[in-house]
Design a protein around this motif. Structure first.
Motif, PDB file in Angstrom:
ATOM      1  N   LEU A  18      91.167 -19.275  41.546  1.00 52.14           N
ATOM      2  CA  LEU A  18      91.486 -19.742  42.894  1.00 52.14           C
ATOM      3  C   LEU A  18      91.678 -21.251  42.948  1.00 52.14           C
ATOM      4  O   LEU A  18      92.406 -21.766  43.800  1.00 52.14           O
ATOM      5  N   ASN A  19      91.038 -21.944  42.020  1.00 51.83           N
ATOM      6  CA  ASN A  19      91.160 -23.394  41.970  1.00 51.83           C
ATOM      7  C   ASN A  19      92.341 -23.868  41.124  1.00 51.83           C
ATOM      8  O   ASN A  19      92.473 -25.068  40.866  1.00 51.83           O
ATOM      9  N   GLY A  20      93.165 -22.910  40.671  1.00 52.80           N
ATOM     10  CA  GLY A  20      94.403 -23.335  40.036  1.00 52.80           C
ATOM     11  C   GLY A  20      94.703 -22.837  38.638  1.00 52.80           C
ATOM     12  O   GLY A  20      95.833 -22.969  38.162  1.00 52.80           O
ATOM     13  N   ARG A  21      93.711 -22.258  37.925  1.00 50.16           N
ATOM     14  CA  ARG A  21      94.011 -21.785  36.569  1.00 50.16           C
ATOM     15  C   ARG A  21      95.001 -20.625  36.625  1.00 50.16           C
ATOM     16  O   ARG A  21      94.855 -19.717  37.437  1.00 50.16           O
ATOM     17  N   VAL A  22      95.964 -20.603  35.702  1.00 48.04           N
ATOM     18  CA  VAL A  22      96.963 -19.538  35.686  1.00 48.04           C
ATOM     19  C   VAL A  22      96.895 -18.684  34.419  1.00 48.04           C
ATOM     20  O   VAL A  22      97.399 -17.560  34.396  1.00 48.04           O
ATOM     21  N   VAL A  23      96.295 -19.216  33.371  1.00 51.91           N
ATOM     22  CA  VAL A  23      96.218 -18.476  32.105  1.00 51.91           C
ATOM     23  C   VAL A  23      95.081 -17.458  32.176  1.00 51.91           C
ATOM     24  O   VAL A  23      93.926 -17.824  32.420  1.00 51.91           O
ATOM     25  N   PRO A  24      95.355 -16.143  31.965  1.00 51.94           N
ATOM     26  CA  PRO A  24      94.303 -15.124  32.014  1.00 51.94           C
ATOM     27  C   PRO A  24      93.267 -15.339  30.912  1.00 51.94           C
ATOM     28  O   PRO A  24      93.607 -15.744  29.796  1.00 51.94           O
ATOM     29  N   ILE A  25      92.027 -15.055  31.220  1.00 51.21           N
ATOM     30  CA  ILE A  25      90.928 -15.203  30.263  1.00 51.21           C
ATOM     31  C   ILE A  25      90.202 -13.873  30.105  1.00 51.21           C
ATOM     32  O   ILE A  25      89.954 -13.170  31.087  1.00 51.21           O
ATOM     33  N   LYS A  26      89.873 -13.545  28.856  1.00 50.30           N
ATOM     34  CA  LYS A  26      89.019 -12.372  28.593  1.00 50.30           C
ATOM     35  C   LYS A  26      87.673 -12.869  28.085  1.00 50.30           C
ATOM     36  O   LYS A  26      87.603 -13.518  27.045  1.00 50.30           O
ATOM     37  N   SER A  27      86.620 -12.564  28.834  1.00 49.10           N
ATOM     38  CA  SER A  27      85.275 -12.975  28.460  1.00 49.10           C
ATOM     39  C   SER A  27      84.515 -11.775  27.905  1.00 49.10           C
ATOM     40  O   SER A  27      84.341 -10.764  28.594  1.00 49.10           O
ATOM     41  N   VAL A  28      84.085 -11.887  26.653  1.00 49.26           N
ATOM     42  CA  VAL A  28      83.350 -10.797  25.990  1.00 49.26           C
ATOM     43  C   VAL A  28      81.905 -11.229  25.816  1.00 49.26           C
ATOM     44  O   VAL A  28      81.605 -12.129  25.029  1.00 49.26           O
ATOM     45  N   LEU A  29      81.009 -10.590  26.553  1.00 48.20           N
ATOM     46  CA  LEU A  29      79.591 -10.944  26.479  1.00 48.20           C
ATOM     47  C   LEU A  29      78.919 -10.192  25.340  1.00 48.20           C
ATOM     48  O   LEU A  29      79.166  -9.000  25.128  1.00 48.20           O
ATOM     49  N   GLN A  30      78.081 -10.892  24.619  1.00 52.02           N
ATOM     50  CA  GLN A  30      77.340 -10.279  23.524  1.00 52.02           C
ATOM     51  C   GLN A  30      76.198  -9.413  24.062  1.00 52.02           C
ATOM     52  O   GLN A  30      75.732  -9.589  25.191  1.00 52.02           O
ATOM     53  N   THR A  31      75.759  -8.494  23.254  1.00 45.34           N
ATOM     54  CA  THR A  31      74.646  -7.606  23.618  1.00 45.34           C
ATOM     55  C   THR A  31      73.499  -7.826  22.634  1.00 45.34           C
ATOM     56  O   THR A  31      73.664  -8.490  21.606  1.00 45.34           O
ATOM     57  N   ASP A  32      72.337  -7.264  22.946  1.00 47.88           N
ATOM     58  CA  ASP A  32      71.166  -7.377  22.067  1.00 47.88           C
ATOM     59  C   ASP A  32      70.600  -5.996  21.780  1.00 47.88           C
ATOM     60  O   ASP A  32      70.430  -5.188  22.709  1.00 47.88           O
ATOM     61  N   LEU A  33      70.302  -5.723  20.521  1.00 44.22           N
ATOM     62  CA  LEU A  33      69.659  -4.459  20.166  1.00 44.22           C
ATOM     63  C   LEU A  33      68.158  -4.588  20.376  1.00 44.22           C
ATOM     64  O   LEU A  33      67.518  -5.472  19.794  1.00 44.22           O
ATOM     65  N   ILE A  34      67.619  -3.725  21.230  1.00 43.12           N
ATOM     66  CA  ILE A  34      66.185  -3.714  21.508  1.00 43.12           C
ATOM     67  C   ILE A  34      65.577  -2.496  20.816  1.00 43.12           C
ATOM     68  O   ILE A  34      65.764  -1.362  21.245  1.00 43.12           O
ATOM     69  N   GLU A  35      64.873  -2.750  19.726  1.00 48.93           N
ATOM     70  CA  GLU A  35      64.302  -1.635  18.952  1.00 48.93           C
ATOM     71  C   GLU A  35      62.881  -1.345  19.418  1.00 48.93           C
ATOM     72  O   GLU A  35      62.011  -2.213  19.378  1.00 48.93           O
ATOM     73  N   ARG A  36      62.679  -0.098  19.871  1.00 46.50           N
ATOM     74  CA  ARG A  36      61.351   0.327  20.311  1.00 46.50           C
ATOM     75  C   ARG A  36      60.930   1.561  19.513  1.00 46.50           C
ATOM     76  O   ARG A  36      61.406   1.748  18.395  1.00 46.50           O
ATOM     77  N   GLU A  37      60.079   2.405  20.102  1.00 51.58           N
ATOM     78  CA  GLU A  37      59.455   3.479  19.311  1.00 51.58           C
ATOM     79  C   GLU A  37      60.269   4.771  19.237  1.00 51.58           C
ATOM     80  O   GLU A  37      59.805   5.756  18.660  1.00 51.58           O
ATOM     81  N   SER A  38      61.474   4.818  19.808  1.00 49.73           N
ATOM     82  CA  SER A  38      62.226   6.084  19.803  1.00 49.73           C
ATOM     83  C   SER A  38      63.043   6.287  18.535  1.00 49.73           C
ATOM     84  O   SER A  38      63.729   7.302  18.399  1.00 49.73           O
ATOM     85  N   ILE A  39      62.970   5.353  17.596  1.00 51.06           N
ATOM     86  CA  ILE A  39      63.650   5.548  16.311  1.00 51.06           C
ATOM     87  C   ILE A  39      62.650   5.349  15.180  1.00 51.06           C
ATOM     88  O   ILE A  39      61.676   4.605  15.302  1.00 51.06           O
ATOM     89  N   SER A  40      62.895   6.058  14.081  1.00 51.91           N
ATOM     90  CA  SER A  40      62.059   5.907  12.889  1.00 51.91           C
ATOM     91  C   SER A  40      62.861   6.352  11.676  1.00 51.91           C
ATOM     92  O   SER A  40      63.971   6.881  11.807  1.00 51.91           O
ATOM     93  N   ARG A  41      62.300   6.151  10.522  1.00 44.14           N
ATOM     94  CA  ARG A  41      62.965   6.566   9.292  1.00 44.14           C
ATOM     95  C   ARG A  41      63.076   8.089   9.255  1.00 44.14           C
ATOM     96  O   ARG A  41      62.187   8.801   9.733  1.00 44.14           O
ATOM     97  N   LYS A  42      64.191   8.575   8.703  1.00 48.65           N
ATOM     98  CA  LYS A  42      64.395  10.016   8.590  1.00 48.65           C
ATOM     99  C   LYS A  42      63.266  10.626   7.770  1.00 48.65           C
ATOM    100  O   LYS A  42      62.875  10.098   6.731  1.00 48.65           O
ATOM    101  N   ARG A  43      62.763  11.771   8.244  1.00 43.42           N
ATOM    102  CA  ARG A  43      61.668  12.446   7.543  1.00 43.42           C
ATOM    103  C   ARG A  43      62.174  13.728   6.917  1.00 43.42           C
ATOM    104  O   ARG A  43      63.034  14.417   7.462  1.00 43.42           O
ATOM    105  N   ASN A  44      61.639  14.059   5.756  1.00 44.88           N
ATOM    106  CA  ASN A  44      62.073  15.272   5.042  1.00 44.88           C
ATOM    107  C   ASN A  44      61.535  16.520   5.728  1.00 44.88           C
ATOM    108  O   ASN A  44      60.478  16.515   6.305  1.00 44.88           O
TER     109      ASN A  44
END
Length: 348
Positions: A322-348
């Protein structure tokens, strides 16, 4: 100084409800009694929305009327708060910027009047819409920001999160824990048409990344893909189908990736009913990191998506346009992996 939570506590409602009522959100489904109570409480407590201190130049800056175009209803926001969080991010930053949300429209529910829409200085779209159709309705200018959808059109600003990289990181982590039989639970990715309420189904970026990554490791199994609703019902139903298809020839997956936390909640319920333990029998990794994720048992491993920041970024990009920029911008926000207790090493 009175804060929003003070108003919410005294009125007996949530912070989000206070925010939406004070912001004049016509889509909020509350009684007139509740709406009146919040307004009166805010007045009695002399509550003033927080605004940044403005210098002389800022106070003289023009105020713009903008519109919010939503692709989900209030009921859908309650089931999956992902889009609600984005919307609240937009609303909160607009109170600090010279942006006035003059119209809130829901695709498929609101009546889109061309004259009213084109009277706006710009719009923010939250979710997927047909941009070609949008351009036939909103012809006033190119001041449009698409939030949570990359249309690839190149005409509008775009704000998305890096779901592709996040999906690949989840698979890498699960493979490091020796999982190879990994399933995917997701919802339908729909592009909505404003003019005629039409819908077009596309492949969700998380599913695309999952498919490509598993194929790269020669581990892709189409039978491990389950697409249903985005909420808990979808996760519950998908696990039921998975259990029906399990046999000696088709063993139950040792790990599951869900495209949203509400899907994971439903999936965990169905697994509990089937006496399948998480993470002893199957690991679960999800997306969004909604508040409930940290309170499940076991606590849910998930991808932290900065939804509120997505909304704020969309509003800032629109103001820049609105203040005058004409070139389109794509903003890609990073994410964070939050590891909790619902995953574990595969068990036999």
């Amino acid at each position: 100084m009175t804060k929003m939570k003070d108003v919410a506590n005294k009125a007996g409602v949530s912070n989000a409800t206070v925010s939406r009522i004070l912001n004049g959100d016509i889509t909020l489904s509350v009684s007139e009694e509740t709406r009146k109570k919040v307004l009166e409480t805010a007045e009695s407590l002399n509550y003033k929305p927080t605004r940044k201190k403005a210098n002389k130049e800022e106070t003289e800056q023009k105020s713009y009327n903008i519109g919010l175009i939503l692709t989900v209803s209030q009921e859908e926001e309650i089931i999956d708060p992902y889009f609600l969080s984005i919307r609240l991010g937009v609303e909160s930053i607009c109170r600090e910027l010279p942006l006035n949300i003059a119209r809130v429209l829901i695709v498929g529910k609101s009546k889109f009047l061309v004259e009213e829409l084109n009277a706006l200085d710009g719009v923010i779209v939250i979710g997927r819409v047909d941009v070609v159709d949008l351009q036939t309705i909103f012809q006033a200018n190119h001041n449009v920001v698409l939030c949570d959808f990359d249309s690839k059109s190149g005409s509008f600003d775009v704000v998305i999160s890096d779901f592709e990289q996040a999906t690949e990181k989840i698979i890498d982590r699960l493979m490091a824990l020796e999982h190879r039989n990994i399933a995917y639970l997701g919802g339908k990715a729909i592009i909505k048409t404003i003019s005629n309420s039409g819908m077009q189904e596309i492949k969700d970026v998380r599913l695309e990344a999952f498919t490509r990554k598993m194929q790269d490791h020669d581990l892709y199994n189409e039978g491990n893909i389950y697409i249903d609703e985005w909420g808990p019902n979808g996760g519950y139903s998908s696990i039921k189908k998975m259990l029906e298809q399990t046999s000696k020839q088709t063993p139950f997956p040792t790990a599951i990736i869900t495209a949203s936390d509400p899907i994971a909640i439903g999936a965990m319920r169905a697994l509990h009913e089937a006496n399948i333990k998480v993470p002893e029998d199957v690991s679960i990794f999800s997306f969004d990191d909604i508040e409930a994720a940290a309170y499940l048992y076991p606590r849910l491993s998930t991808v932290k998506v900065h939804t509120e920041e997505m909304g704020k970024t969309a509003a800032k990009l629109l103001l820049d346009r609105l203040n005058g920029r004409v070139v389109p911008i794509k903003s890609v926000l990073q994410t964070d992996l939050i590891e909790r207790e619902s995953i574990s090493r595969k068990r036999n």
